[in-house]
Design an enzyme around this catalytic site. Structure first.
Site, PDB file in Angstrom:
ATOM      1  N   HIS A  45       1.031   7.487  -7.058  1.00 29.88           N
ATOM      2  CA  HIS A  45       0.702   8.387  -8.161  1.00 29.88           C
ATOM      3  C   HIS A  45       1.916   9.012  -8.838  1.00 29.88           C
ATOM      4  O   HIS A  45       1.790   9.524  -9.952  1.00 29.88           O
ATOM      5  CB  HIS A  45      -0.231   9.498  -7.672  1.00 29.88           C
ATOM      6  CG  HIS A  45      -1.364   8.981  -6.854  1.00 29.88           C
ATOM      7  ND1 HIS A  45      -2.268   8.065  -7.337  1.00 29.88           N
ATOM      8  CD2 HIS A  45      -1.719   9.216  -5.567  1.00 29.88           C
ATOM      9  CE1 HIS A  45      -3.138   7.773  -6.379  1.00 29.88           C
ATOM     10  NE2 HIS A  45      -2.820   8.449  -5.300  1.00 29.88           N
ATOM     11  N   HIS A  99      -5.005  -0.501  -2.063  1.00 28.68           N
ATOM     12  CA  HIS A  99      -5.440   0.795  -1.535  1.00 28.68           C
ATOM     13  C   HIS A  99      -6.766   0.589  -0.823  1.00 28.68           C
ATOM     14  O   HIS A  99      -7.672  -0.058  -1.364  1.00 28.68           O
ATOM     15  CB  HIS A  99      -5.600   1.829  -2.653  1.00 28.68           C
ATOM     16  CG  HIS A  99      -4.312   2.209  -3.282  1.00 28.68           C
ATOM     17  ND1 HIS A  99      -3.491   3.179  -2.745  1.00 28.68           N
ATOM     18  CD2 HIS A  99      -3.678   1.731  -4.380  1.00 28.68           C
ATOM     19  CE1 HIS A  99      -2.410   3.284  -3.503  1.00 28.68           C
ATOM     20  NE2 HIS A  99      -2.501   2.410  -4.499  1.00 28.68           N
ATOM     21  N   ASN A 111       0.886  -1.166   0.000  1.00 29.07           N
ATOM     22  CA  ASN A 111       0.000   0.000   0.000  1.00 29.07           C
ATOM     23  C   ASN A 111       0.925   1.217   0.000  1.00 29.07           C
ATOM     24  O   ASN A 111       1.383   1.655   1.054  1.00 29.07           O
ATOM     25  CB  ASN A 111      -0.916   0.020   1.217  1.00 29.07           C
ATOM     26  CG  ASN A 111      -1.834   1.229   1.229  1.00 29.07           C
ATOM     27  OD1 ASN A 111      -1.647   2.178   0.485  1.00 29.07           O
ATOM     28  ND2 ASN A 111      -2.826   1.203   2.103  1.00 29.07           N
TER      29      ASN A 111
END
Length: 148
Positions: A80, A100, A74
């Protein structure tokens, strides 16, 4: 006995108090306790590591190849934009599943892209802490089935 690394990135340590309407009220400790019991029932081992520092996560990914059967990652918001974590994942032969808690695709536009997903075995989003269990089950299935 299969042994998997559960690797959590920035701000995951704030679960329970950070945006509970998005992430729920479970703390990281709550999730780890639940996953520990889950692992015991499957007769597997899990090791947990969380860091708010990108370099620590990269080191953990590199070191995992010698110690674990796979990684549940995670990466938090690093998913991103962290090409360094992407490169670390692609540099190892272990299977990695990106997880996530929230549904990235139902949130802000900038969260809709993961630079890690293309080099991971898969991505699980929006299923809360259950996503970790699903990722572990997948990794276990790649070991030749569930233990015992």
């Amino acid at each position: 006995m299969p042994h998997f690394l559960i690797l959590n990135g920035p701000n995951v340590n704030r679960l329970g108090s950070r945006e509970p309407e998005v992430f729920g009220r479970q703390t990281l400790t709550d999730i780890e306790t639940d996953l520990f019991q889950f692992a015991e029932a499957l007769h597997i081992q899990l090791t947990f590591f969380q860091s708010n520092h990108e370099g620590d996560l990269i080191d953990a990914i590199h070191e995992a190849e010698e110690q674990y059967s796979g990684i549940v990652l995670n990466p938090g918001a690093l998913s991103h934009y962290s090409y360094a974590i992407r490169d670390a994942v692609s540099s190892i032969s272990l299977p990695v599943v990106e997880v996530h808690l929230s549904n990235l695709y139902a949130r802000e536009e900038f969260r809709h892209q993961s630079v890690i997903a293309p080099v991971a075995k898969g991505q699980i989003v929006g299923l809360g802490a259950e996503g970790y269990k699903l990722a572990v089950r997948y990794l276990l299935s790649q070991q030749g089935g569930e233990s015992r």
